[in-house]
Design an enzyme around this catalytic site. Structure first.
Site, PDB file in Angstrom:
ATOM      1  NE  ARG A   1       5.716 -42.042 -25.916  1.00 50.45           N
ATOM      2  CZ  ARG A   1       6.373 -41.119 -26.530  1.00 50.45           C
ATOM      3  NH1 ARG A   1       7.329 -41.708 -26.323  1.00 50.45           N
ATOM      4  NH2 ARG A   1       6.472 -41.202 -27.781  1.00 50.45           N
TER       5      ARG A   1
ATOM      6  NE  ARG B   1      14.223 -39.758 -35.092  1.00 52.59           N
ATOM      7  CZ  ARG B   1      13.840 -40.703 -34.204  1.00 52.59           C
ATOM      8  NH1 ARG B   1      12.337 -41.367 -34.516  1.00 52.59           N
ATOM      9  NH2 ARG B   1      14.213 -40.090 -33.111  1.00 52.59           N
TER      10      ARG B   1
HETATM   11  P1  AP5 Z   1       8.009 -39.764 -30.020  1.00 54.56           P
HETATM   12  O1  AP5 Z   1       8.611 -38.763 -31.433  1.00 54.56           O
HETATM   13  O2  AP5 Z   1       7.206 -39.495 -30.108  1.00 54.56           O
HETATM   14  O3  AP5 Z   1       9.605 -39.714 -29.951  1.00 54.56           O
HETATM   15  P2  AP5 Z   1       9.940 -41.541 -28.939  1.00 54.56           P
HETATM   16  O4  AP5 Z   1       8.605 -43.006 -29.252  1.00 54.56           O
HETATM   17  O5  AP5 Z   1      10.876 -41.399 -28.583  1.00 54.56           O
HETATM   18  O6  AP5 Z   1      10.516 -42.190 -30.858  1.00 54.56           O
HETATM   19  P3  AP5 Z   1      11.093 -42.380 -31.969  1.00 54.56           P
HETATM   20  O7  AP5 Z   1      10.066 -40.837 -32.789  1.00 54.56           O
HETATM   21  O8  AP5 Z   1      12.351 -41.198 -31.120  1.00 54.56           O
HETATM   22  O9  AP5 Z   1      10.832 -43.670 -32.296  1.00 54.56           O
HETATM   23  P4  AP5 Z   1      10.074 -44.824 -33.220  1.00 54.56           P
HETATM   24  O10 AP5 Z   1      10.184 -45.137 -32.156  1.00 54.56           O
HETATM   25  O11 AP5 Z   1       9.001 -43.740 -34.120  1.00 54.56           O
HETATM   26  O12 AP5 Z   1      10.996 -44.490 -34.437  1.00 54.56           O
HETATM   27  P5  AP5 Z   1      11.208 -44.239 -35.676  1.00 54.56           P
HETATM   28  O13 AP5 Z   1      10.458 -44.853 -36.632  1.00 54.56           O
HETATM   29  O14 AP5 Z   1      11.092 -42.248 -35.963  1.00 54.56           O
HETATM   30  O15 AP5 Z   1       8.080 -38.443 -28.577  1.00 54.56           O
HETATM   31  C1  AP5 Z   1       8.724 -37.218 -29.012  1.00 54.56           C
HETATM   32  C2  AP5 Z   1       8.968 -36.454 -27.452  1.00 54.56           C
HETATM   33  O16 AP5 Z   1       7.554 -35.732 -27.550  1.00 54.56           O
HETATM   34  C3  AP5 Z   1       8.915 -37.133 -26.578  1.00 54.56           C
HETATM   35  O17 AP5 Z   1      10.635 -37.775 -25.857  1.00 54.56           O
HETATM   36  C4  AP5 Z   1       8.035 -36.935 -24.784  1.00 54.56           C
HETATM   37  O18 AP5 Z   1       8.895 -35.516 -24.709  1.00 54.56           O
HETATM   38  C5  AP5 Z   1       6.595 -35.818 -25.993  1.00 54.56           C
HETATM   39  N1  AP5 Z   1       5.891 -36.966 -26.303  1.00 54.56           N
HETATM   40  C6  AP5 Z   1       5.338 -37.868 -26.837  1.00 54.56           C
HETATM   41  N2  AP5 Z   1       4.194 -38.863 -27.041  1.00 54.56           N
HETATM   42  C7  AP5 Z   1       4.224 -38.701 -25.391  1.00 54.56           C
HETATM   43  C8  AP5 Z   1       3.289 -38.870 -24.586  1.00 54.56           C
HETATM   44  N3  AP5 Z   1       2.177 -39.914 -25.041  1.00 54.56           N
HETATM   45  N4  AP5 Z   1       3.282 -38.751 -23.705  1.00 54.56           N
HETATM   46  C9  AP5 Z   1       4.354 -38.525 -22.882  1.00 54.56           C
HETATM   47  N5  AP5 Z   1       4.781 -37.497 -24.170  1.00 54.56           N
HETATM   48  C10 AP5 Z   1       4.841 -36.964 -25.357  1.00 54.56           C
HETATM   49  O19 AP5 Z   1      12.767 -44.432 -36.416  1.00 54.56           O
HETATM   50  C11 AP5 Z   1      14.154 -44.296 -35.772  1.00 54.56           C
HETATM   51  C12 AP5 Z   1      14.691 -44.381 -37.182  1.00 54.56           C
HETATM   52  O20 AP5 Z   1      14.787 -45.732 -37.607  1.00 54.56           O
HETATM   53  C13 AP5 Z   1      14.486 -43.531 -37.927  1.00 54.56           C
HETATM   54  O21 AP5 Z   1      15.559 -43.043 -38.422  1.00 54.56           O
HETATM   55  C14 AP5 Z   1      14.133 -44.767 -39.491  1.00 54.56           C
HETATM   56  O22 AP5 Z   1      14.363 -44.081 -40.416  1.00 54.56           O
HETATM   57  C15 AP5 Z   1      14.621 -46.087 -38.651  1.00 54.56           C
HETATM   58  N6  AP5 Z   1      14.281 -47.306 -38.853  1.00 54.56           N
HETATM   59  C16 AP5 Z   1      13.020 -47.102 -38.415  1.00 54.56           C
HETATM   60  N7  AP5 Z   1      12.834 -49.228 -38.543  1.00 54.56           N
HETATM   61  C17 AP5 Z   1      13.925 -48.947 -38.917  1.00 54.56           C
HETATM   62  C18 AP5 Z   1      13.949 -50.688 -40.400  1.00 54.56           C
HETATM   63  N8  AP5 Z   1      13.127 -51.068 -40.330  1.00 54.56           N
HETATM   64  N9  AP5 Z   1      14.799 -50.612 -40.243  1.00 54.56           N
HETATM   65  C19 AP5 Z   1      15.272 -49.611 -41.073  1.00 54.56           C
HETATM   66  N10 AP5 Z   1      16.002 -48.650 -40.158  1.00 54.56           N
HETATM   67  C20 AP5 Z   1      14.737 -48.377 -39.476  1.00 54.56           C
END
Ligand code: AP5
Length: 230
Positions: free
Chosen positions: A90, A129
């Site tokens: 990231r 979500r």
């Molecule tokens: P992490 O869990 O990785 O959170 P994020 O990157 O903020 O990503 P999200 O999980 O929130 O979103 P996503 O892109 O995966 O979307 P999703 O598929 O779930 O990290 C959490 C925390 O951990 C960070 O804030 C940090 O503190 C720490 N961390 C993690 N990695 C780190 C690193 N490398 N370095 C440092 N700290 C780190 O989709 C979201 C929603 O939308 C869901 O409800 C889904 O059902 C819906 N959805 C998704 N796609 C679609 C679509 N095409 N159509 C309709 N609905 C959809």
């Protein structure tokens, strides 16, 4: 190891959802940094206690710690047919750590796929979500509803709002991501590994876009078949 892909994109771009489908449909192993950290927090391990304050407040866990624990996770999956990394790297520091790990094993990345989405869509995906408090499965109150409201289809656990999906924390995560994203994208662009995809639209639509990209690049046949023989 076969195909090695990194999924990039802001919070809510759909990285976890897409990685889950790539695992189910193509047999790639989904490595999610966020899910790994949340599981450690749930189990109250030493690592979970160390990362809790970062994860629940939407701040990034320090690079040195992330690289150490995630490369250890990757080393355990060396027999996987292919890897899709969701949430790691990231930052440029983490990307260099991942490179060093792969190079030391004579390996490299096949691509870094960036899912592009407008901010309004990110906010609506994150605020809607719901996650299972037992198995961590993801749902959405409008686009991915469970069969019974509030209950996980997979394990019957209760569906809750992630702590970092509260509106105030979403805004903070988006700001942090913006600051880190550009140098990371440049890093992969310079190495000719960056692929930008439209991450808006339904889940099936986004999956089809990635599938087309994989076909175009020859990954579906060459790299995934290769992985099968590892
Ligand atoms: P992490 O869990 O990785 O959170 P994020 O990157 O903020 O990503 P999200 O999980 O929130 O979103 P996503 O892109 O995966 O979307 P999703 O598929 O779930 O990290 C959490 C925390 O951990 C960070 O804030 C940090 O503190 C720490 N961390 C993690 N990695 C780190 C690193 N490398 N370095 C440092 N700290 C780190 O989709 C979201 C929603 O939308 C869901 O409800 C889904 O059902 C819906 N959805 C998704 N796609 C679609 C679509 N095409 N159509 C309709 N609905 C959809």
């Amino acid at each position: 190891m076969g195909l090695r892909l990194v999924l990039l994109g802001p919070p809510g771009a759909g990285k976890g959802t897409l990685a889950g489908i790539l695992e189910k449909e193509l047999g790639l192993s989904h490595v999610s940094t966020g899910a790994f950290f949340r599981n450690e927090i749930r189990r109250r391990t030493r690592l979970g206690k160390a990362v809790n304050r970062y994860v629940s407040s939407g701040r990034l866990v320090p690079d040195e710690l992330v690289v150490r624990v995630m490369t250890r996770q990757l080393a355990r999956r060396r027999k996987a047919k292919g890897l899709v990394l969701d949430g790691f790297p990231r930052t440029v520091g983490q990307a260099k750590g991942l490179d060093a790990f792969l190079i030391a094993r004579g390996l490299g990345l096949d691509g870094a796929v960036y899912l592009d989405c407008p901010t309004s869509l990110l906010v609506s995906r994150l605020s809607g979500r719901r996650v299972c408090n037992r198995c961590g499965s993801n749902y959405h109150i409008r686009t991915m509803r469970p069969r019974v409201a509030g209950i996980c289809d997979a394990c019957g656990g209760a569906l809750i709002l992630r702590k970092d999906d509260q509106v105030k924390t979403i805004a903070k995560r988006l700001v942090i991501d913006r600051a880190k994203a550009r140098p990371l994208l440049e890093f992969y662009q310079q190495r000719h590994l960056l692929y930008r995809l439209n991450g808006s639209g339904g889940v099936a639509q986004v999956f089809q876009r990635v599938r087309r990209l994989m076909q175009r690049e020859g990954w579906l046949h060459d790299r995934i078949e290769d992985g099968r023989r590892d």
